[in-house]
Write a protein that holds these residues in place. Sequence first.
Motif, mmCIF file in Angstrom:
data_model
loop_
_atom_site.group_PDB
_atom_site.id
_atom_site.type_symbol
_atom_site.label_atom_id
_atom_site.label_comp_id
_atom_site.label_asym_id
_atom_site.label_seq_id
_atom_site.Cartn_x
_atom_site.Cartn_y
_atom_site.Cartn_z
ATOM 1 N N ASP A 1 0.850 -1.193 0.000
ATOM 2 C CA ASP A 1 0.000 0.000 0.000
ATOM 3 C C ASP A 1 0.883 1.240 0.000
ATOM 4 O OD1 ASP A 1 -1.733 2.149 0.648
ATOM 5 O OD2 ASP A 1 -3.063 0.802 1.737
ATOM 6 N N ASP B 1 -0.137 4.324 -0.080
ATOM 7 C CA ASP B 1 -0.712 5.395 0.738
ATOM 8 C C ASP B 1 -0.218 5.342 2.180
ATOM 9 O OD1 ASP B 1 -2.159 6.434 -1.402
ATOM 10 O OD2 ASP B 1 -3.904 5.174 -0.969
ATOM 11 N N ILE B 2 -0.096 4.137 2.732
ATOM 12 C CA ILE B 2 0.397 4.017 4.112
ATOM 13 C C ILE B 2 1.842 3.526 4.156
ATOM 14 C CG2 ILE B 2 -1.884 3.757 5.139
ATOM 15 C CD1 ILE B 2 -1.321 0.730 5.341
ATOM 16 N N ASN C 1 7.569 -0.913 7.001
ATOM 17 C CA ASN C 1 7.270 0.466 6.637
ATOM 18 C C ASN C 1 8.393 0.976 5.746
ATOM 19 O OD1 ASN C 1 7.583 3.488 7.018
ATOM 20 N ND2 ASN C 1 5.581 3.133 7.947
#
Length: 76
Positions: free
Chosen positions: A14, A16-17, A32
Motif C-alpha cells: 500500500d 498510501d500508508i 514500513n
Amino acid sequence: MCLGIPGRIVEIIDEDILLAKAEVSGVRRNINIGLVHHDEARVEVGDWVLIHVGFAMSKLDEGEAQATLQALEEVG
C-alpha cells in the motif's frame, strides 16, 4: 547496539500508508518504507533495503546486501 538486516522487497502492499512486504532469508514480513519511498527516491519490487525494527532505513545494492547476509550467517 542496533542491528539492521538486509531484505529484498517482494511486494508494495500500500503506497498510501507506505507498507511493503520484504523477504529476509526466506521469511516474509510487512515493513514500513516511509524513510526510503518518496518523490526523489522510490523503492521498487526487487530492491534491497536495510531493515531495523520493521522500518526500511536505507536502500542497498545487491552485492552489499549479500555480503552483509553472509557475514551475519558466519557469526551465527
